[in-house]
Design an enzyme around this catalytic site. Structure first.
Site, PDB file in Angstrom:
ATOM      1  N   HIS A  34      25.247 -13.106 -34.239  1.00 53.78           N
ATOM      2  CA  HIS A  34      24.252 -13.287 -33.172  1.00 53.78           C
ATOM      3  C   HIS A  34      22.863 -13.508 -33.773  1.00 53.78           C
ATOM      4  CE1 HIS A  34      27.224 -10.639 -30.942  1.00 53.78           C
ATOM      5  NE2 HIS A  34      27.117 -11.665 -30.121  1.00 53.78           N
ATOM      6  N   GLY A 143      27.547 -20.084 -31.116  1.00 55.66           N
ATOM      7  CA  GLY A 143      28.224 -20.065 -32.409  1.00 55.66           C
ATOM      8  C   GLY A 143      29.486 -20.923 -32.409  1.00 55.66           C
ATOM      9  N   GLN A 144      29.725 -21.580 -33.536  1.00 57.75           N
ATOM     10  CA  GLN A 144      30.929 -22.400 -33.730  1.00 57.75           C
ATOM     11  C   GLN A 144      32.203 -21.545 -33.702  1.00 57.75           C
ATOM     12  OE1 GLN A 144      31.609 -25.567 -33.861  1.00 57.75           O
ATOM     13  NE2 GLN A 144      33.700 -25.422 -34.661  1.00 57.75           N
ATOM     14  N   ASP A 146      33.225 -19.718 -31.424  1.00 53.69           N
ATOM     15  CA  ASP A 146      33.868 -19.995 -30.141  1.00 53.69           C
ATOM     16  C   ASP A 146      33.803 -21.500 -29.900  1.00 53.69           C
ATOM     17  OD1 ASP A 146      34.420 -17.221 -29.229  1.00 53.69           O
ATOM     18  OD2 ASP A 146      32.260 -17.057 -29.403  1.00 53.69           O
TER      19      ASP A 146
HETATM   20  O1  PAF Z   1      29.946 -15.938 -26.263  1.00 52.85           O
HETATM   21  C1  PAF Z   1      29.605 -14.993 -25.517  1.00 52.85           C
HETATM   22  O2  PAF Z   1      29.150 -13.928 -25.954  1.00 52.85           O
HETATM   23  C2  PAF Z   1      29.752 -15.157 -24.015  1.00 52.85           C
HETATM   24  O3  PAF Z   1      30.876 -15.905 -23.695  1.00 52.85           O
HETATM   25  C3  PAF Z   1      28.495 -15.737 -23.343  1.00 52.85           C
HETATM   26  C4  PAF Z   1      28.210 -17.146 -23.827  1.00 52.85           C
HETATM   27  C5  PAF Z   1      27.304 -14.859 -23.641  1.00 52.85           C
HETATM   28  C6  PAF Z   1      28.693 -15.792 -21.829  1.00 52.85           C
HETATM   29  O4  PAF Z   1      28.933 -14.531 -21.294  1.00 52.85           O
END
Ligand code: PAF
Length: 276
Positions: A34, A143-144, A146
């Protein structure tokens, strides 16, 4: 850093903000992955907004919404040096009793995670669209890790003419290659070691492709055999897909997305690489 809890406060602050706004939506329990998004937003924008909201709408009935790790105090301490505004709405603030509207992207959500987690992406696109409407960012960072989520959000932004740029940032990994994820905290010591098998399988796919293997089925099989050597691991899917359509391919034609979902004990982990 200002922390706000209501949509009204967030909107007021947004109106007072000059210059471009970089936005990082999160579900909290932050890690270096993050922070890499927040740092990128910081580099590229005079103002940075982060949201923390564990979105109930993207969890299935048997998924981990209730047990999803939460620690807002720790999150805020991590964000303090990098962030201007943190938006932490309640469930009620985002979804009042009479809530009835959904955003859905077809096609891209039929495969991979969408095929095994019905309703998941509808929950993601709905909350992300709402957050985009509330925060009104110029750029949003994902992020890549996901990969399908980013592809779906980019499609939503394009199809609905949303006025922002979606920026994809590389997956941040532990030393043994495990992709950082809030869900890694569910793993005990032995499972944590076992979880590195996902990355080893991705590296195997990369090596096979770079050695000239063109048969996607043969690569999937070798990955499967490698993962199955790990007794804690249970494969949900292994995919070699076109990087744009996310549809499975038989014959390797770069760029391809190699991705997987594997359970280590009860913890479901996903990971991917793009081979170009
Ligand atoms: O990737 C995440 O943490 C979640 O899917 C997001 C994009 C914050 C949506 O709730």
């Amino acid at each position: 850093m200002i922390v706000v809890k209501t949509i009204e406060e967030m909107r007021e602050l947004r109106e007072e903000t000059a210059g471009s706004v970089g936005f990082v939506p999160t579900m909290g329990y932050l890690h270096e992955g993050h922070l890499s998004l927040v740092k990128k937003a910081r580099e590229e924008n005079p103002a940075v907004v982060v949201s923390i909201f564990v979105n109930p709408m993207q969890f299935g009935p048997r998924e981990d919404f209730k047990s999803y790790p939460r620690d807002t105090r720790r999150d805020l301490a991590m964000l303090e040096p990098l962030t201007d505004i943190v938006f932490i709405p309640s469930d009620k603030e985002m979804y009042p009793k009479d809530y009835d509207s959904w955003v859905e992207v077809k096609g891209l959500t039929d495969v991979l995670e969408g095929a095994v987690r019905p309703g998941h992406f509808r929950g993601v696109t709905t909350v992300v669209a709402k957050l985009f409407n509330i925060v009104a960012p110029d750029k949003a960072y994902f992020g890549q890790k996901d990969a399908q989520q980013v592809a779906v959000i980019k499609k939503m932004v394009k199809d609905l003419n949303m006025n922002l740029e979606v920026v994809t940032c590389p997956t941040v990994r532990e030393k043994d290659g495990l992709a950082m994820s809030s869900r890694n905290t569910y793993l005990n010591g032995e499972q944590r070691k076992a979880a590195a098998v996902l990355y080893r399988a991705l590296m195997l796919a990369q090596e096979l492709v770079f050695r000239g293997e063109k048969d996607a089925g043969a690569i999937r099989l070798e990955m499967k055999e490698l993962i199955e050597k790990e007794p804690q691991a249970n494969i949900e899917y292994i995919s070699i897909a076109d990087n744009e359509t996310l549809k499975e391919i038989h014959h390797i034609k770069l760029p391809v997305l190699v991705s997987m979902a594997v359970k280590i004990g009860k913890t479901r982990l996903i990971d991917n690489i793009v081979l170009e």
